[in-house]
Design a protein around this motif. Structure first.
Motif, PDB file in Angstrom:
ATOM      1  N   SER A   1       0.771  -0.985   0.019  1.00 31.93           N
ATOM      2  CA  SER A   1      -0.123  -0.165  -0.016  1.00 31.93           C
ATOM      3  C   SER A   1       0.888   1.413  -0.092  1.00 31.93           C
ATOM      4  O   SER A   1       0.356   2.394  -0.127  1.00 31.93           O
TER       5      SER A   1
ATOM      6  N   ARG B   1      -3.038  -4.185   5.028  1.00 33.64           N
ATOM      7  CA  ARG B   1      -4.184  -3.984   5.852  1.00 33.64           C
ATOM      8  C   ARG B   1      -5.078  -3.192   5.408  1.00 33.64           C
ATOM      9  O   ARG B   1      -6.379  -3.257   5.674  1.00 33.64           O
ATOM     10  N   ARG B   2      -4.657  -2.015   4.660  1.00 28.83           N
ATOM     11  CA  ARG B   2      -5.516  -1.111   4.332  1.00 28.83           C
ATOM     12  C   ARG B   2      -6.149  -1.201   2.984  1.00 28.83           C
ATOM     13  O   ARG B   2      -5.585  -0.929   1.978  1.00 28.83           O
TER      14      ARG B   2
ATOM     15  N   ASP C   1      -8.437   0.618   1.719  1.00 29.36           N
ATOM     16  CA  ASP C   1      -8.926   1.636   0.670  1.00 29.36           C
ATOM     17  C   ASP C   1      -7.764   2.110   0.034  1.00 29.36           C
ATOM     18  O   ASP C   1      -7.735   2.503  -1.155  1.00 29.36           O
ATOM     19  N   ALA C   2      -6.510   1.914   0.583  1.00 33.39           N
ATOM     20  CA  ALA C   2      -5.233   2.360  -0.006  1.00 33.39           C
ATOM     21  C   ALA C   2      -5.040   1.398  -1.149  1.00 33.39           C
ATOM     22  O   ALA C   2      -4.557   1.671  -2.238  1.00 33.39           O
TER      23      ALA C   2
ATOM     24  N   ALA D   1      -6.826  -7.634   1.052  1.00 35.79           N
ATOM     25  CA  ALA D   1      -6.859  -7.066   2.241  1.00 35.79           C
ATOM     26  C   ALA D   1      -6.494  -8.056   3.275  1.00 35.79           C
ATOM     27  O   ALA D   1      -7.088  -9.133   3.553  1.00 35.79           O
TER      28      ALA D   1
END
Length: 254
Positions: A22, A45-46, A48-49, A68
């Motif tokens: 990310s 983990r992110r 959205d990124a 994710a």
């Protein structure tokens, strides 16, 4: 006269898994592999990124998909790799640093850094190798290590320990899986301008120490790592395994 042919650097038809994708070095490696033709699965983990990066890669016409995942969750990681693999290429760029004097090391910080930098890296590498072995395929597996895997550093006892450990299991895995055509290597950058690197570069005396050590006289950029990632992923490095590619501007030369 029959001339030798230069092995290709293209990755068309290859599937790659990039963890820590990310931001920073991981993002740069994901871009490099996708540009070289690989279908890249991006792990972080992110969500959205990851979604934003996938969109940006697809706009270029490259192949990318998000996953994710927290790779410190070993059972979830093993299941996800088994479900989505096998992967021809692994680049694990997920990493953590909590610097400070060795006398002040907090056991919780020690556990957090070692859990990600060593334990998660070990089992992610194993998971990808398992998929390749089950499929009867060769592959190239890489962990982003550090020049600090080869030297010591101020306030870096824990971080250095984790990266030295990665070098150790890399050599052993390379020996074990070499007969199956699976190569295992590390990429060892110097200080790179990333959110993680800026923690140190923002301290004037630390920056001077860094610039004095780097013989080429400059801090690294993520672009300095991208070519190495493609090289080790490709057939151009077909006889390279169990070793470290140092991108350190000469730091470890003396």
């Amino acid at each position: 006269m029959i001339l030798p042919q230069t092995p290709g650097f293209r990755l068309d038809g290859k599937r790659a898994l990039v963890a820590g994708a990310s931001s920073g070095i991981g993002m740069a490696c994901a871009v490099a592999l996708a540009e070289a033709g690989a279908a890249v699965t991006l792990v972080a983990r992110r969500a959205d990124a990851l979604a934003a990066l996938v969109d940006a890669l697809r706009v270029k016409g490259w192949q990318a998909s998000p996953l994710a995942l927290d790779i410190t969750d070993l059972s979830a990681t093993e299941a996800a790799v088994a479900d989505t693999g096998p992967f021809d290429v692994l680049i694990n760029s997920a990493g953590l640093a909590r610097h400070g004097p060795a006398l002040d090391t907090d056991p919780q910080d020690y556990d957090a850094v070692t859990d990600l930098n060593v334990k998660a890296a070990y089992f992610l590498t194993r998971a990808v190798a398992r998929g390749l072995i089950a499929a009867g395929k060769p592959g190239s597996l890489m962990n982003i290590s550090s020049q600090m895997a080869h030297v010591g550093g101020i306030d870096r006892a824990v971080y250095c320990a984790t990266k030295h450990a990665v070098e150790g299991f890399t050599k052993s895995m390379a020996i074990e899986w070499g007969p199956k055509g699976i190569r295992v290597n590390t990429i060892c950058p110097t200080f790179i301008r990333t959110p993680l690197g800026e923690q140190t570069l923002a301290i004037p005396e630390r920056r001077k120490w860094i610039e004095d050590k780097i013989k080429l006289g400059r801090v690294g950029e993520v672009e300095d790592v991208m070519g190495a990632a493609v090289f080790l992923a490709s057939d151009a490095s077909a006889l390279i395994t169990g070793t470290s590619l140092l991108i350190d501007g000469g730091w470890t030369a003396d």
